[in-house]
Design a protein around this motif. Structure first.
Motif, PDB file in Angstrom:
ATOM      1  N   TYR A   1     -19.593 -46.397  36.607  1.00 14.38           N
ATOM      2  CA  TYR A   1     -18.151 -46.393  36.385  1.00 14.38           C
ATOM      3  C   TYR A   1     -17.758 -45.270  35.429  1.00 14.38           C
ATOM      4  CZ  TYR A   1     -13.535 -47.824  34.781  1.00 14.38           C
ATOM      5  OH  TYR A   1     -12.207 -47.836  34.446  1.00 14.38           O
ATOM      6  N   LYS A   2     -18.487 -45.131  34.332  1.00 12.23           N
ATOM      7  CA  LYS A   2     -18.180 -44.097  33.345  1.00 12.23           C
ATOM      8  C   LYS A   2     -18.326 -42.694  33.950  1.00 12.23           C
ATOM      9  CE  LYS A   2     -19.251 -42.634  28.671  1.00 12.23           C
ATOM     10  NZ  LYS A   2     -20.047 -42.876  27.472  1.00 12.23           N
ATOM     11  N   THR A   3     -19.361 -42.507  34.763  1.00 18.00           N
ATOM     12  CA  THR A   3     -19.595 -41.215  35.405  1.00 18.00           C
ATOM     13  C   THR A   3     -18.461 -40.873  36.367  1.00 18.00           C
ATOM     14  OG1 THR A   3     -21.980 -41.538  35.224  1.00 18.00           O
ATOM     15  CG2 THR A   3     -21.238 -39.868  36.780  1.00 18.00           C
ATOM     16  N   GLN A   4     -18.043 -41.864  37.150  1.00 19.44           N
ATOM     17  CA  GLN A   4     -16.955 -41.644  38.104  1.00 19.44           C
ATOM     18  C   GLN A   4     -15.640 -41.362  37.387  1.00 19.44           C
ATOM     19  OE1 GLN A   4     -17.087 -45.158  40.521  1.00 19.44           O
ATOM     20  NE2 GLN A   4     -18.731 -44.359  41.816  1.00 19.44           N
ATOM     21  N   LYS A   5     -15.439 -42.015  36.259  1.00 20.52           N
ATOM     22  CA  LYS A   5     -14.203 -41.850  35.502  1.00 20.52           C
ATOM     23  C   LYS A   5     -14.083 -40.423  34.933  1.00 20.52           C
ATOM     24  CE  LYS A   5     -11.580 -44.477  32.128  1.00 20.52           C
ATOM     25  NZ  LYS A   5     -11.614 -45.552  31.144  1.00 20.52           N
ATOM     26  N   LYS A   6     -15.238 -39.803  34.593  1.00 20.81           N
ATOM     27  CA  LYS A   6     -15.233 -38.451  34.028  1.00 20.81           C
ATOM     28  C   LYS A   6     -14.842 -37.393  35.054  1.00 20.81           C
ATOM     29  CE  LYS A   6     -18.596 -38.912  30.316  1.00 20.81           C
ATOM     30  NZ  LYS A   6     -19.903 -38.467  29.823  1.00 20.81           N
ATOM     31  N   ARG A   7     -15.030 -37.678  36.310  1.00 13.08           N
ATOM     32  CA  ARG A   7     -14.769 -36.692  37.366  1.00 13.08           C
ATOM     33  C   ARG A   7     -13.347 -36.440  37.565  1.00 13.08           C
ATOM     34  NH1 ARG A   7     -19.233 -38.568  41.802  1.00 13.08           N
ATOM     35  NH2 ARG A   7     -20.984 -38.068  40.533  1.00 13.08           N
TER      36      ARG A   7
END
Length: 99
Positions: free
Chosen positions: A93-99
């Motif tokens: 979730y955190k990785t996707q949010k950074k994109r």
């Protein structure tokens, strides 16, 4: 493969002595030996330096190093797999949010 096994494999393939790497890490040889045997954990900075000294992929070494830390933390927990799944969801979730 564990971090210690990997750095030992890399060191031997480069025909380096433990004392040579220990000196570069500014630790004594027995301490370095413990890193290879998995009796001590390397610091992140040491992992980065070892990757450079051993011409290894820094991301591969960091992954193995981090996996060892996670394993040590959860290995005796009854709900380890469930906790790892929750952590994986959070990281995703955190990785996707950074994109």
């Amino acid at each position: 493969m564990q971090f210690g096994e990997r750095i030992k494999e890399l060191r031997e393939s480069k025909e380096l002595l433990q004392r040579q790497l220990a000196a570069s890490l500014e630790i004594d040889t027995p301490m370095y030996s413990k890193l290879e045997r998995g009796e001590r954990r390397a610091k992140r900075e040491q992992v980065l330096l070892l990757a450079d000294l051993l011409d290894a992929d820094v991301h591969d070494l960091l992954t193995i190093w981090l996996a060892d830390q996670v394993y040590d933390l959860v290995k005796d927990e009854e709900d380890a797999q469930k906790a790892l799944r929750v952590a994986e969801e959070r990281v995703t979730y955190k990785t996707q949010k950074k994109r």
